[in-house]
Design a protein around this motif. Sequence first.
Motif, PDB file in Angstrom:
ATOM      1  N   GLN A 138       0.817  -1.212   0.000  1.00 30.50           N
ATOM      2  CA  GLN A 138       0.000   0.000   0.000  1.00 30.50           C
ATOM      3  C   GLN A 138       0.858   1.273   0.000  1.00 30.50           C
ATOM      4  N   LYS A 139       2.188   1.079   0.040  1.00 28.94           N
ATOM      5  CA  LYS A 139       3.150   2.181  -0.034  1.00 28.94           C
ATOM      6  C   LYS A 139       3.051   3.141   1.141  1.00 28.94           C
ATOM      7  N   ILE A 140       2.696   2.590   2.307  1.00 36.14           N
ATOM      8  CA  ILE A 140       2.732   3.406   3.521  1.00 36.14           C
ATOM      9  C   ILE A 140       3.938   3.018   4.383  1.00 36.14           C
ATOM     10  N   ALA A 141       4.618   1.963   4.019  1.00 32.54           N
ATOM     11  CA  ALA A 141       5.844   1.542   4.704  1.00 32.54           C
ATOM     12  C   ALA A 141       6.920   1.299   3.656  1.00 32.54           C
ATOM     13  N   PRO A 142       8.195   1.471   4.040  1.00 33.20           N
ATOM     14  CA  PRO A 142       9.279   1.256   3.070  1.00 33.20           C
ATOM     15  C   PRO A 142       9.428  -0.211   2.707  1.00 33.20           C
ATOM     16  N   GLN A 143      10.095  -0.477   1.587  1.00 31.57           N
ATOM     17  CA  GLN A 143      10.307  -1.836   1.116  1.00 31.57           C
ATOM     18  C   GLN A 143      11.032  -2.692   2.155  1.00 31.57           C
ATOM     19  N   SER A 144      11.802  -2.048   3.008  1.00 33.96           N
ATOM     20  CA  SER A 144      12.575  -2.772   4.015  1.00 33.96           C
ATOM     21  C   SER A 144      11.740  -3.182   5.228  1.00 33.96           C
ATOM     22  N   TYR A 145      10.452  -2.778   5.274  1.00 33.73           N
ATOM     23  CA  TYR A 145       9.601  -3.044   6.440  1.00 33.73           C
ATOM     24  C   TYR A 145       9.256  -4.533   6.496  1.00 33.73           C
ATOM     25  N   THR A 146       9.478  -5.165   7.658  1.00 32.71           N
ATOM     26  CA  THR A 146       9.336  -6.608   7.784  1.00 32.71           C
ATOM     27  C   THR A 146       8.308  -6.995   8.854  1.00 32.71           C
ATOM     28  N   ALA A 147       8.046  -8.294   8.915  1.00 33.08           N
ATOM     29  CA  ALA A 147       7.153  -8.829   9.945  1.00 33.08           C
ATOM     30  C   ALA A 147       7.695  -8.510  11.337  1.00 33.08           C
TER      31      ALA A 147
END
Length: 211
Positions: free
Chosen positions: A167-176
């Motif tokens: 949804q492009k509200i967190a960066p690609q690096s955002y993880t579980a």
Amino acid sequence: MTVRNVRGSAATALAVAAVLVSCSSLPTGADVRTAPIAGSTFDGPIPDFSGPYAAEFAEAYRSTTDELVHEILAKESITDQDYAIVSGRFVKCMANKGFKVQIDGPAGQMTMFDLPTDEDGDRANAANLDCGSDSGYIELCSLRNSLLRNPENLDENTIMAACAVRQKIAPQSYTAKDYARDIENWSFPFSTSSMEFGKCIDDPLGQSLAR
């Protein structure tokens, strides 16, 4: 006329608020955690559940002595017809207590009418708990919500983190791992009141669920 819209919360959601709690309902935009089903009330034999939500079906089965709810849960599915029957019982119970509600969605979303004061809200909250339990609505719609939004019972932190990235509200690096940390303190690097986060709460896998 006062209208209060409430929506069913996801199994992931968070800090408990003093709001109507049938199926852990919450005002649109609020953040709440799914309320646990009340303590075990059935001590007889239960079906041998085996699907992705076997433990949850067993917990729901143990939480009530209602024969209709047991019959529904024994199938290890909750159909539209099942939901309609139990929702109807809930709406009728609320009407008998003086509150008009309308079921708006497939997993606990509803509209409650004519709640102009805090005192009315408190009474409605109590009625909601009673009717949710008496009708089997609490047991069924929270589980139905989980079945619809995450049918394979995948790890919630993983699918919510992936959705936030999608949804492009967190960066690609955002993880579980990041999501698990952030949810613990309800402190995210994005707005939890945004439409995008709401989409993740309702439909983390992007299944285009009708809500």
